[in-house]
Scaffold this motif. Sequence first.
Motif, PDB file in Angstrom:
ATOM      1  N   SER A 158      53.223  38.115  37.230  1.00  0.00           N
ATOM      2  CA  SER A 158      53.172  37.724  36.482  1.00  0.00           C
ATOM      3  C   SER A 158      53.798  37.526  35.035  1.00  0.00           C
ATOM      4  O   SER A 158      53.444  38.969  34.943  1.00  0.00           O
ATOM      5  N   PRO A 159      53.986  36.576  34.355  1.00  0.00           N
ATOM      6  CA  PRO A 159      54.184  36.704  32.859  1.00  0.00           C
ATOM      7  C   PRO A 159      52.901  38.114  31.993  1.00  0.00           C
ATOM      8  O   PRO A 159      51.506  37.575  32.432  1.00  0.00           O
ATOM      9  N   THR A 169      36.550  38.509  38.374  1.00  0.00           N
ATOM     10  CA  THR A 169      35.612  38.942  39.535  1.00  0.00           C
ATOM     11  C   THR A 169      36.289  37.961  40.733  1.00  0.00           C
ATOM     12  O   THR A 169      36.821  37.846  40.949  1.00  0.00           O
ATOM     13  N   LEU A 170      36.515  39.284  41.631  1.00  0.00           N
ATOM     14  CA  LEU A 170      37.085  39.330  42.603  1.00  0.00           C
ATOM     15  C   LEU A 170      36.301  40.390  43.921  1.00  0.00           C
ATOM     16  O   LEU A 170      35.752  41.458  44.063  1.00  0.00           O
ATOM     17  N   PHE A 171      36.288  39.138  45.087  1.00  0.00           N
ATOM     18  CA  PHE A 171      35.324  40.075  46.336  1.00  0.00           C
ATOM     19  C   PHE A 171      33.692  40.003  45.287  1.00  0.00           C
ATOM     20  O   PHE A 171      33.556  40.800  45.831  1.00  0.00           O
ATOM     21  N   ILE A 231      48.875  46.657  44.138  1.00  0.00           N
ATOM     22  CA  ILE A 231      50.055  44.919  44.344  1.00  0.00           C
ATOM     23  C   ILE A 231      48.716  44.196  45.089  1.00  0.00           C
ATOM     24  O   ILE A 231      49.002  42.870  44.490  1.00  0.00           O
ATOM     25  N   GLY A 232      48.128  44.594  45.687  1.00  0.00           N
ATOM     26  CA  GLY A 232      47.301  43.717  46.500  1.00  0.00           C
ATOM     27  C   GLY A 232      45.741  43.306  45.843  1.00  0.00           C
ATOM     28  O   GLY A 232      46.000  42.074  45.986  1.00  0.00           O
ATOM     29  N   CYS A 237      44.809  38.874  42.612  1.00  0.00           N
ATOM     30  CA  CYS A 237      44.538  37.911  41.039  1.00  0.00           C
ATOM     31  C   CYS A 237      45.383  36.244  41.228  1.00  0.00           C
ATOM     32  O   CYS A 237      45.101  34.889  39.994  1.00  0.00           O
ATOM     33  N   LYS A 238      46.753  37.040  41.338  1.00  0.00           N
ATOM     34  CA  LYS A 238      47.718  35.761  41.339  1.00  0.00           C
ATOM     35  C   LYS A 238      47.171  34.200  42.062  1.00  0.00           C
ATOM     36  O   LYS A 238      47.363  33.083  41.367  1.00  0.00           O
TER      37      LYS A 238
END
Length: 410
Positions: A158-159, A169-171, A231-232, A237-238
């Motif tokens: 992503s740029p 916030t992830l998981f 990368i995961g 996020c992407k």
Amino acid sequence: MFRLVDFFAGACLTLLYLPIWTLHFLIARLSGRAWLTFDEYLGRGGQTLKLFRARALGLPFFDHPLVAESPRLWAVLRGKLSLVGPAPVSEAWADSAAPFQLERLRVRPGLVSTWYVRSRMNIAFEDEADLALQDATLSPGERFALLARAVPALLFGSPRQAAQADRVTLFGLEMANRTRDEAVAEVLGLAATGRRKRVAFVNPACVNIALKDSAYLKVLHQSDLIYPDGIGIQLACKFTGRRLRDNLNGTDLYPALAEKMAETGQSLFLLGARPGVAQAMAERARERWPALNICGVRHGYVQPEEEAEVVDQINATGADVLLVAMGVPQQELWIDRMLPRLEIGVVMGVGGLFDFYSGRMPRAPLWMREVGLEWLYRLIKEPRRMWRRYLVGNLVFLRHLVLGHKGELQ
Ligand code: UDP
């Protein structure tokens, strides 16, 4: 030879884009707006280079850079722009550049460059101008390879400039969204002002462990900072509409941190890895940053009866920053148990970091990191230890991502 490739690929892409451009043109016209605008850059030899782009329509698909910037292809067809090469620069940039930096103008600028690939993969830690000089001297083979690496960067990256939020916030885990330099400043700021602050890195393997290990999850929630690693997490996020500023794994953060600490005079204690590894890492670090104050080292196979002695050893040095490399989740749990007795500014769990920087384990080559395959390299190097983490773990992580985690990590 590459000019032919440029022309052929440019023509194919033009054919592909033609229907989109037609539609774009019609919508712009119907709404009474001009379709195109252009920016002026410097082309080969400092000649003026006009690059067209479509004006914003306020429609997500058409305003996406891959569509909006696509009229740049016309410069490829006209032989003014190459598919691969240093990014075009403006006259204003050239006016303030050092003479050696203008060497990039000896070749045609490119649609994609090394910096472009790395910035989309959130690993653009070097200066753009330095990378552009390398891009100006690539062999045809290297240009093909860079073009190939641009494909995953386009698809999965992503740029960088799109990153805005300070937190993602992830998981259920709140992570700090920082560039590498911001993270270094943040950690050293905590070390200077705080006491016993903890920093954790979270990658997909950590998420998988946290889903099963409630003690580890609890400790993660108590961290003062969590940095997104790998990368995961970037992909997660992407696909959930967030953007990361940088991929903040300990391995990339450490050299910048050490360099800064050599300037600030803050001291570093290395605890972890097999006997001799932290020592070897310290020796290498002293060679690279002679002013860096490594105030102590110790291996990471600490028996329960040795814990008090290890804590005393660390406290006696008055370390500002303590790196603990015992692997996930042991290191976070160890830090959690010892924290009340530790007299340090910041403590960070850094996993296999010491193995890399002691020279015990090679790190994945840069091209593998540019295409997001550092994990594959680690799998190839240590298949017995890593197959479960990566072959099974990546699928488990993907499943959580696609199906949702049903609140397990809340
Ligand atoms: N380690 C340690 N003490 C232990 C277990 C492991 O110091 O009780 C070290 C091990 O030698 C290695 C690191 O912890 O240097 C774990 O590396 P790994 O690559 O597994 O880290 P992760 O990927 O979990 O961050």
